[in-house]
Design a protein around this motif. Structure first.
Motif, PDB file in Angstrom:
ATOM      1  N   ALA A  37      -6.131   2.864  -8.579  1.00  0.00           N
ATOM      2  CA  ALA A  37      -5.398   1.728  -7.562  1.00  0.00           C
ATOM      3  C   ALA A  37      -4.784   2.330  -6.360  1.00  0.00           C
ATOM      4  N   ILE A  38      -4.564   1.857  -5.265  1.00  0.00           N
ATOM      5  CA  ILE A  38      -3.687   2.544  -4.178  1.00  0.00           C
ATOM      6  C   ILE A  38      -2.359   1.672  -4.188  1.00  0.00           C
ATOM      7  N   VAL A  39      -1.153   2.476  -4.386  1.00  0.00           N
ATOM      8  CA  VAL A  39       0.292   1.907  -4.666  1.00  0.00           C
ATOM      9  C   VAL A  39       0.782   1.348  -3.143  1.00  0.00           C
ATOM     10  N   VAL A  40       1.108   0.351  -3.112  1.00  0.00           N
ATOM     11  CA  VAL A  40       1.754  -0.184  -1.863  1.00  0.00           C
ATOM     12  C   VAL A  40       3.475  -0.362  -2.157  1.00  0.00           C
ATOM     13  N   THR A  41       4.128   0.355  -1.628  1.00  0.00           N
ATOM     14  CA  THR A  41       5.524   0.271  -2.020  1.00  0.00           C
ATOM     15  C   THR A  41       6.492   0.696  -0.786  1.00  0.00           C
ATOM     16  N   VAL A  42       7.721   0.190  -0.756  1.00  0.00           N
ATOM     17  CA  VAL A  42       8.654   0.805   0.158  1.00  0.00           C
ATOM     18  C   VAL A  42       9.475   2.002  -0.327  1.00  0.00           C
ATOM     19  N   ASN A  43       9.288   2.449  -1.529  1.00  0.00           N
ATOM     20  CA  ASN A  43       9.967   3.402  -2.222  1.00  0.00           C
ATOM     21  C   ASN A  43       9.197   4.812  -2.174  1.00  0.00           C
ATOM     22  N   ALA A  44       9.096   5.179  -0.667  1.00  0.00           N
ATOM     23  CA  ALA A  44       8.535   6.569  -0.533  1.00  0.00           C
ATOM     24  C   ALA A  44       8.912   7.805  -1.231  1.00  0.00           C
ATOM     25  N   GLY A  45      10.187   8.036  -1.393  1.00  0.00           N
ATOM     26  CA  GLY A  45      10.580   9.213  -2.028  1.00  0.00           C
ATOM     27  C   GLY A  45      10.143   9.541  -3.446  1.00  0.00           C
TER      28      GLY A  45
END
Length: 121
Positions: free
Chosen positions: A51-59
């Motif tokens: 699965a491709i992770v979708v997030t705002v938590n880039a770091g």
């Protein structure tokens, strides 16, 4: 694409992804993950499920991805109010099919709506 939406992603993104022909699931709805799953647990689940992770938590997710070069992919989105997330998410999903075709790809959309690609894509 199979998208795994981190808990920071609003529910509305599931419908947008589905409407564009993708399968999307929030980490909150997955029994093995649930509320407040660690980033490491989410990333491990995503790698296993492809699965491709979708997030705002880039770091944190970029650090995890650096250890697994053939990860399924990351979509990094800006933190926006829920009412402003739809249009940028549609834009990134239209580009993601190509950008995340190969493992290890990362696509980021910034607050201005510009797309940035890196990794194996």
């Amino acid at each position: 694409m199979y998208l795994l939406l981190d808990e920071c992603c609003p529910k509305s993104l599931v419908g947008i992804a589905d409407g564009l022909g993708h399968t999307a699931q929030r980490t909150l709805t997955i029994a093995e993950l649930g509320r407040q799953a660690t980033d490491a647990a989410i990333f491990a689940f995503a790698c296993e499920a492809r699965a491709i992770v979708v997030t705002v938590n880039a770091g944190d997710f970029l650090a995890l991805a650096a250890r697994v070069p053939d990860h399924p992919g990351l979509i990094l989105r800006p933190s926006l109010p829920p009412g402003e997330t739809g249009q940028p998410f549609r834009k990134v999903l239209r580009a993601a099919d190509e950008a995340l075709r190969k493992p290890g790809g990362v696509i980021r959309i910034d607050r201005a709506g510009r797309l940035h690609r890196s990794g194996a894509s």
